[in-house]
Design a protein around this motif. Structure first.
Motif, PDB file in Angstrom:
ATOM      1  N   ARG A  12      35.782  35.824  46.339  1.00 48.80           N
ATOM      2  CA  ARG A  12      35.123  35.475  47.611  1.00 48.80           C
ATOM      3  C   ARG A  12      35.358  36.570  48.623  1.00 48.80           C
ATOM      4  O   ARG A  12      36.472  37.094  48.750  1.00 48.80           O
ATOM      5  CB  ARG A  12      35.697  34.166  48.156  1.00 48.80           C
ATOM      6  N   HIS A  13      34.325  36.897  49.368  1.00 46.33           N
ATOM      7  CA  HIS A  13      34.445  37.994  50.320  1.00 46.33           C
ATOM      8  C   HIS A  13      35.496  37.722  51.389  1.00 46.33           C
ATOM      9  O   HIS A  13      35.501  36.660  52.019  1.00 46.33           O
ATOM     10  CB  HIS A  13      33.097  38.271  50.993  1.00 46.33           C
ATOM     11  N   LEU A  14      36.354  38.701  51.585  1.00 45.25           N
ATOM     12  CA  LEU A  14      37.351  38.695  52.655  1.00 45.25           C
ATOM     13  C   LEU A  14      37.542  40.170  52.975  1.00 45.25           C
ATOM     14  O   LEU A  14      37.869  40.951  52.091  1.00 45.25           O
ATOM     15  CB  LEU A  14      38.648  38.045  52.150  1.00 45.25           C
ATOM     16  N   MET A  50      30.719  35.238  50.401  1.00 43.24           N
ATOM     17  CA  MET A  50      29.817  36.204  49.762  1.00 43.24           C
ATOM     18  C   MET A  50      29.167  37.089  50.816  1.00 43.24           C
ATOM     19  O   MET A  50      28.793  36.626  51.873  1.00 43.24           O
ATOM     20  CB  MET A  50      28.739  35.453  48.987  1.00 43.24           C
ATOM     21  N   SER A  51      29.059  38.345  50.507  1.00 42.75           N
ATOM     22  CA  SER A  51      28.382  39.270  51.403  1.00 42.75           C
ATOM     23  C   SER A  51      27.389  40.074  50.568  1.00 42.75           C
ATOM     24  O   SER A  51      27.772  40.719  49.596  1.00 42.75           O
ATOM     25  CB  SER A  51      29.409  40.184  52.071  1.00 42.75           C
ATOM     26  N   SER A  52      26.110  40.000  50.928  1.00 43.41           N
ATOM     27  CA  SER A  52      25.066  40.507  50.037  1.00 43.41           C
ATOM     28  C   SER A  52      25.113  42.023  49.859  1.00 43.41           C
ATOM     29  O   SER A  52      24.743  42.528  48.809  1.00 43.41           O
ATOM     30  CB  SER A  52      23.693  40.079  50.541  1.00 43.41           C
ATOM     31  N   ASP A  53      25.582  42.751  50.896  1.00 47.51           N
ATOM     32  CA  ASP A  53      25.576  44.201  50.747  1.00 47.51           C
ATOM     33  C   ASP A  53      26.978  44.781  50.523  1.00 47.51           C
ATOM     34  O   ASP A  53      27.171  45.987  50.639  1.00 47.51           O
ATOM     35  CB  ASP A  53      24.890  44.870  51.940  1.00 47.51           C
ATOM     36  N   CYS A  54      27.914  43.933  50.175  1.00 46.92           N
ATOM     37  CA  CYS A  54      29.285  44.404  49.928  1.00 46.92           C
ATOM     38  C   CYS A  54      29.410  44.823  48.462  1.00 46.92           C
ATOM     39  O   CYS A  54      29.110  44.053  47.545  1.00 46.92           O
ATOM     40  CB  CYS A  54      30.285  43.303  50.257  1.00 46.92           C
ATOM     41  N   ILE A  55      29.859  46.048  48.257  1.00 42.25           N
ATOM     42  CA  ILE A  55      29.901  46.597  46.899  1.00 42.25           C
ATOM     43  C   ILE A  55      30.858  45.820  45.995  1.00 42.25           C
ATOM     44  O   ILE A  55      30.573  45.610  44.809  1.00 42.25           O
ATOM     45  CB  ILE A  55      30.240  48.106  46.962  1.00 42.25           C
ATOM     46  N   PHE A  56      31.983  45.366  46.522  1.00 42.13           N
ATOM     47  CA  PHE A  56      32.927  44.627  45.676  1.00 42.13           C
ATOM     48  C   PHE A  56      32.435  43.199  45.421  1.00 42.13           C
ATOM     49  O   PHE A  56      32.739  42.628  44.366  1.00 42.13           O
ATOM     50  CB  PHE A  56      34.333  44.644  46.267  1.00 42.13           C
ATOM     51  N   CYS A  57      31.685  42.613  46.352  1.00 46.03           N
ATOM     52  CA  CYS A  57      31.036  41.327  46.053  1.00 46.03           C
ATOM     53  C   CYS A  57      30.051  41.509  44.900  1.00 46.03           C
ATOM     54  O   CYS A  57      29.958  40.655  44.011  1.00 46.03           O
ATOM     55  CB  CYS A  57      30.310  40.778  47.280  1.00 46.03           C
ATOM     56  N   LYS A  58      29.329  42.632  44.923  1.00 50.78           N
ATOM     57  CA  LYS A  58      28.366  42.891  43.838  1.00 50.78           C
ATOM     58  C   LYS A  58      29.093  43.063  42.513  1.00 50.78           C
ATOM     59  O   LYS A  58      28.629  42.590  41.470  1.00 50.78           O
ATOM     60  CB  LYS A  58      27.530  44.136  44.149  1.00 50.78           C
ATOM     61  N   TYR A  99      35.274  47.496  52.680  1.00 49.49           N
ATOM     62  CA  TYR A  99      35.740  46.365  53.488  1.00 49.49           C
ATOM     63  C   TYR A  99      35.617  45.042  52.735  1.00 49.49           C
ATOM     64  O   TYR A  99      34.927  44.111  53.183  1.00 49.49           O
ATOM     65  CB  TYR A  99      35.027  46.372  54.846  1.00 49.49           C
ATOM     66  N   HIS A 100      36.277  44.986  51.602  1.00 49.88           N
ATOM     67  CA  HIS A 100      36.492  43.764  50.822  1.00 49.88           C
ATOM     68  C   HIS A 100      37.920  43.914  50.313  1.00 49.88           C
ATOM     69  O   HIS A 100      38.219  44.886  49.588  1.00 49.88           O
ATOM     70  CB  HIS A 100      35.462  43.679  49.682  1.00 49.88           C
ATOM     71  N   LEU A 101      38.778  43.011  50.708  1.00 48.93           N
ATOM     72  CA  LEU A 101      40.208  43.127  50.409  1.00 48.93           C
ATOM     73  C   LEU A 101      40.458  43.528  48.956  1.00 48.93           C
ATOM     74  O   LEU A 101      39.870  42.944  48.041  1.00 48.93           O
ATOM     75  CB  LEU A 101      40.896  41.784  50.689  1.00 48.93           C
TER      76      LEU A 101
HETATM   77 ZN    ZN Z   1      32.717  41.527  49.566  1.00 50.42          ZN
END
Ligand code: ZN
Ligand code: 5GP
Length: 117
Positions: free
Chosen positions: A46-48, A1-9, A97-99
């Motif tokens: 999951r963030h990658l 998980m990445s808190s500021d990653c748009i695709f995680c959001k 930067y999220h696969l």
């Molecule tokens: Zn992400």
């Protein structure tokens, strides 16, 4: 998980998306700025960051992302072919930067992959 990653959001449902498919591992959703009549992306939940950060430990996940591509493309009306694109890093012109695997298609052929110089 990445808190500021748009695709995680998007994966967490904090940013809405037009979903194509979801299960416990992966999510598919339409691109906000499509470059083809049908343009969606398949991502791991999951963030990658990208394929540079992937290795053989991700084999099953990567297989699942690609293994779903044909079924999901068909579900969006792409019965006569489609294009998959995975942009990686600066040279690959990766913006998020999220696969993610782009799935592109439409009624007409998409043309050549890259313009020849
Ligand atoms: Zn992400
Ligand atoms: P990349 O250049 O990293 O391979 O592609 C990133 C893609 O994500 C772009 O095609 C862009 O339109 C899409 N995108 C960026 N932000 C959002 C968003 O908030 N929602 C959706 N659905 N797509 C996004």
């Amino acid at each position: 998980m990445s808190s500021d990653c748009i695709f995680c959001k998007i994966a967490r449902g904090e940013i809405p998306s037009k979903k194509v498919y979801e299960d416990e591992d992966i999510l598919a959703f339409h691109d906000i700025n499509p470059i083809a009549p049908v343009h969606f992306m398949i991502i791991p939940k999951r963030h990658l960051a990208n394929l540079y950060d992937a290795d053989m430990n991700h084999q099953a996940l990567l297989g699942k992302l690609l293994g779903k591509a044909g079924e999901l493309a068909r579900s969006q009306g792409l019965a006569d072919g489609f294009r998959t694109i995975i942009n990686t890093g600066r040279i690959g012109h990766q913006e998020v930067y999220h696969l993610h695997i782009h799935i592109l298609g439409g009624p007409e052929p998409l043309g050549s992959m890259l313009k020849r110089k």
